[in-house]
Design a protein around this motif. Sequence first.
Motif, PDB file in Angstrom:
ATOM      1  N   UNK A  93      12.494   0.301   2.028  1.00 41.28           N
ATOM      2  CA  UNK A  93      11.356  -0.596   1.864  1.00 41.28           C
ATOM      3  C   UNK A  93      11.181  -0.946   0.386  1.00 41.28           C
ATOM      4  N   UNK A  94      11.498   0.002  -0.473  1.00 42.95           N
ATOM      5  CA  UNK A  94      11.399  -0.251  -1.904  1.00 42.95           C
ATOM      6  C   UNK A  94      12.308  -1.363  -2.389  1.00 42.95           C
ATOM      7  N   UNK A 151       6.452  -3.542  -3.949  1.00 44.28           N
ATOM      8  CA  UNK A 151       5.541  -4.553  -4.477  1.00 44.28           C
ATOM      9  C   UNK A 151       4.477  -5.005  -3.500  1.00 44.28           C
ATOM     10  N   UNK A 152       4.336  -4.288  -2.368  1.00 45.05           N
ATOM     11  CA  UNK A 152       3.318  -4.626  -1.378  1.00 45.05           C
ATOM     12  C   UNK A 152       1.988  -4.001  -1.788  1.00 45.05           C
ATOM     13  N   UNK A 153       0.911  -4.740  -1.674  1.00 40.54           N
ATOM     14  CA  UNK A 153      -0.428  -4.211  -1.946  1.00 40.54           C
ATOM     15  C   UNK A 153      -0.789  -3.237  -0.830  1.00 40.54           C
ATOM     16  N   UNK A 195       0.744   0.843  -7.072  1.00 43.25           N
ATOM     17  CA  UNK A 195       0.462   1.567  -5.840  1.00 43.25           C
ATOM     18  C   UNK A 195      -0.228   2.890  -6.099  1.00 43.25           C
ATOM     19  N   UNK A 196       0.192   3.588  -7.156  1.00 46.25           N
ATOM     20  CA  UNK A 196      -0.451   4.858  -7.492  1.00 46.25           C
ATOM     21  C   UNK A 196      -1.892   4.625  -7.933  1.00 46.25           C
ATOM     22  N   UNK A 197      -2.153   3.534  -8.618  1.00 46.76           N
ATOM     23  CA  UNK A 197      -3.528   3.204  -8.991  1.00 46.76           C
ATOM     24  C   UNK A 197      -4.381   2.990  -7.744  1.00 46.76           C
ATOM     25  N   UNK A 198      -3.812   2.330  -6.733  1.00 49.69           N
ATOM     26  CA  UNK A 198      -4.542   2.132  -5.474  1.00 49.69           C
ATOM     27  C   UNK A 198      -4.771   3.458  -4.766  1.00 49.69           C
TER      28      UNK A 198
END
Length: 222
Positions: A93-94, A151-153, A195-198
């Motif tokens: 997926x990455x 890069x997916x939210x 993603x880690x921030x989310x």
Amino acid sequence: MRAFDAALADLYAAFDTTKPRVIHGCPCCVDKRNTDILLAKPLRQLTGDDLGGYASGVFLTVGSENDYLYLLPRMFEITATEKHWQLYPQLVVGHLRFGDRVAWKPGQRRALSAFLDAWFDRQLDEIAGTGLGFHESDEVEALLCGLAIGGVDIATYLDRLKPVGLLVTDLYWRFGEAASEDRGPPNYWEDAPEGWAAMKAFMNDPEIFAIVARVSGIFPTR
């Protein structure tokens, strides 16, 4: 399962393309990537072992747009349905982070997005139906990380975790401390800073504290 099976069928249909005649790559690497077998066998008969070398090097030392689009549905199917260490979500997926190198055909992005949604929902349904074990939690986290690397939210995916209290609690006890203390990202998350921030924002949400308190009987402290 019906939604997942339908999304998988749509994925294959959207990416139905002519088998490439050859897979190019770095001369010193391509022979080690087992690319010949990828074109010798029917697509749906390819195994994780067949695809492992290609998947680890695509867009880096082997492969191009044509062969990637041809092989994509099989790589995603194996990653979603088989426990195969060579085709794990953070890798497969990455790869979506290389999306700017691909001229996506109409409908391909929609089919891929629908498949990812169905895959994620299937994981949550399995947990709701059978309970939570380490592997189930690990698989959800791996897919979330793969999406983030690609890069997916992931914010909307994280919100969909909230009804599954056991899973939220397990993830909290695994990642909450690192998120609250602003440590560096764990494992593959270092490749997905947004993603880690989310994930950090999710772990520090008072609603998540309340879920953890309800499920575990221990209110998280800060």
